[in-house]
Design a protein around this motif. Sequence first.
Motif, short mmCIF file in Angstrom:
data_model
loop_
_atom_site.label_atom_id
_atom_site.label_comp_id
_atom_site.label_asym_id
_atom_site.label_seq_id
_atom_site.Cartn_x
_atom_site.Cartn_y
_atom_site.Cartn_z
N ASP A 194 45.05 28.62 26.09
CA ASP A 194 45.34 28.10 27.43
C ASP A 194 44.27 28.66 28.37
O ASP A 194 44.33 29.83 28.77
CB ASP A 194 46.74 28.54 27.86
N ILE A 195 43.30 27.85 28.69
CA ILE A 195 42.14 28.30 29.48
C ILE A 195 42.55 28.77 30.87
O ILE A 195 42.04 29.77 31.38
CB ILE A 195 41.07 27.16 29.57
N THR A 196 43.50 28.07 31.49
CA THR A 196 43.95 28.45 32.84
C THR A 196 44.56 29.84 32.84
O THR A 196 44.22 30.67 33.68
CB THR A 196 44.97 27.41 33.37
N LYS A 197 45.44 30.11 31.88
CA LYS A 197 46.07 31.43 31.79
C LYS A 197 45.04 32.52 31.54
O LYS A 197 45.10 33.60 32.13
CB LYS A 197 47.11 31.45 30.66
N LEU A 198 44.12 32.25 30.62
CA LEU A 198 43.09 33.24 30.30
C LEU A 198 42.18 33.52 31.48
O LEU A 198 41.88 34.67 31.78
CB LEU A 198 42.25 32.77 29.10
N SER A 199 41.75 32.47 32.14
CA SER A 199 40.86 32.60 33.29
C SER A 199 41.51 33.44 34.39
O SER A 199 40.90 34.35 34.95
CB SER A 199 40.51 31.21 33.80
N LYS A 200 42.77 33.14 34.68
CA LYS A 200 43.51 33.88 35.72
C LYS A 200 43.66 35.34 35.33
O LYS A 200 43.47 36.25 36.14
CB LYS A 200 44.88 33.22 35.90
N PHE A 201 43.99 35.59 34.06
CA PHE A 201 44.18 36.95 33.57
C PHE A 201 42.89 37.76 33.69
O PHE A 201 42.89 38.90 34.15
CB PHE A 201 44.63 36.91 32.11
N ILE A 202 41.78 37.17 33.30
CA ILE A 202 40.48 37.85 33.37
C ILE A 202 40.13 38.20 34.82
O ILE A 202 39.67 39.30 35.12
CB ILE A 202 39.37 37.01 32.69
N LYS A 203 40.40 37.26 35.72
CA LYS A 203 40.15 37.54 37.16
C LYS A 203 41.03 38.69 37.65
O LYS A 203 40.57 39.56 38.39
CB LYS A 203 40.40 36.28 37.98
N GLN A 204 42.29 38.70 37.23
CA GLN A 204 43.19 39.78 37.66
C GLN A 204 42.74 41.12 37.10
O GLN A 204 42.82 42.15 37.78
CB GLN A 204 44.62 39.49 37.16
N LEU A 205 42.22 41.09 35.89
CA LEU A 205 41.72 42.33 35.27
C LEU A 205 40.58 42.92 36.07
O LEU A 205 40.43 44.12 36.19
CB LEU A 205 41.21 42.06 33.85
N HIS A 206 39.74 42.03 36.61
CA HIS A 206 38.57 42.47 37.38
C HIS A 206 38.81 42.48 38.87
O HIS A 206 37.86 42.50 39.66
CB HIS A 206 37.36 41.58 37.02
N VAL A 252 47.45 46.58 31.75
CA VAL A 252 46.20 46.79 31.03
C VAL A 252 45.21 47.57 31.91
O VAL A 252 44.53 48.49 31.45
CB VAL A 252 45.58 45.45 30.56
N ARG A 253 45.16 47.19 33.19
CA ARG A 253 44.26 47.89 34.12
C ARG A 253 44.60 49.37 34.23
O ARG A 253 43.73 50.20 34.43
CB ARG A 253 44.35 47.26 35.52
N HIS A 254 45.88 49.69 34.09
CA HIS A 254 46.31 51.08 34.24
C HIS A 254 46.39 51.85 32.92
O HIS A 254 46.73 53.02 32.92
CB HIS A 254 47.67 51.14 34.97
N PHE A 255 46.05 51.15 31.82
CA PHE A 255 46.03 51.84 30.53
C PHE A 255 44.69 52.53 30.37
O PHE A 255 43.64 51.89 30.48
CB PHE A 255 46.25 50.85 29.38
N HIS A 256 44.71 53.83 30.14
CA HIS A 256 43.46 54.58 29.96
C HIS A 256 43.51 55.44 28.71
O HIS A 256 44.49 56.15 28.48
CB HIS A 256 43.18 55.48 31.18
N HIS A 257 42.50 55.29 27.90
CA HIS A 257 42.30 56.15 26.74
C HIS A 257 40.80 56.21 26.52
O HIS A 257 40.13 55.18 26.57
CB HIS A 257 43.00 55.56 25.50
N PRO A 258 40.24 57.41 26.30
CA PRO A 258 38.78 57.52 26.19
C PRO A 258 38.16 56.68 25.07
O PRO A 258 36.98 56.35 25.13
CB PRO A 258 38.54 59.02 25.93
N ARG A 259 38.94 56.27 24.06
CA ARG A 259 38.40 55.50 22.95
C ARG A 259 38.69 54.00 23.05
O ARG A 259 38.26 53.23 22.20
CB ARG A 259 38.94 56.03 21.61
N CYS A 260 39.43 53.58 24.06
CA CYS A 260 39.76 52.15 24.19
C CYS A 260 38.56 51.40 24.76
O CYS A 260 38.08 51.72 25.85
CB CYS A 260 40.98 51.95 25.08
#
Length: 194
Positions: free
Chosen positions: A180-192, A155-163
């Motif tokens: 699943d709050i744990t999975k979501l929390s970890k994913f959001i941290k990895q995204l950022h 997701v971090r490496h996906f780029h499109h000007p309209r996304c």
Amino acid sequence: MRDASNIQTLEQLGIDWMGMIFWPKSKRYVSEIPSYLPRQVKRVGVFVDADLEEIRQHIEDYQLDLIQLHGHEQPALAEALKPLPVIKAFNIATAEDLKQTEAYEGIANYFLFDTKGKVVGGNGEKFDWSVLDAYRGSTPFLLSGGIGPEDAEAVRHFHHPRCVGIDLNSRFEQAPALKDITKLSKFIKQLHHE
């Protein structure tokens, strides 16, 4: 989302929008107003081929901020829901499928590109995101379709000007409509990169 405590906890993760599915055939169907509704997060009502009156009733009952049309709705329905922002979902497998968006340009506020699957949404399967290179529309879109905990890097490496965002659903659930709050929390941290 329909579980009050799950909604409350999820709201603290810094997400922007939270979906409630009002399609009776979905295992995530919201049949009654939860005892707690998000206050800091925008509420998205998700509908599949519902009529205008039904949608308007839900807008009032659930104080919805956005409407997502996930069926075969015509542009006129999206137009009739204004001034509320409308997200029109499309099932994508090939670049040819992107032609469906043309009738909704200038009417829907956002598009959502989901995987073309056996059921309407919540398939847990990804489509080939490179297909979206062919999207030349001006309407901003959300990337959806089977994004899971292991996809933060992609997701971090996906780029499109309209996304403008991503839609996370079935791959982050403990049970239908229970995130699943744990999975979501970890994913959001990895995204950022945290």
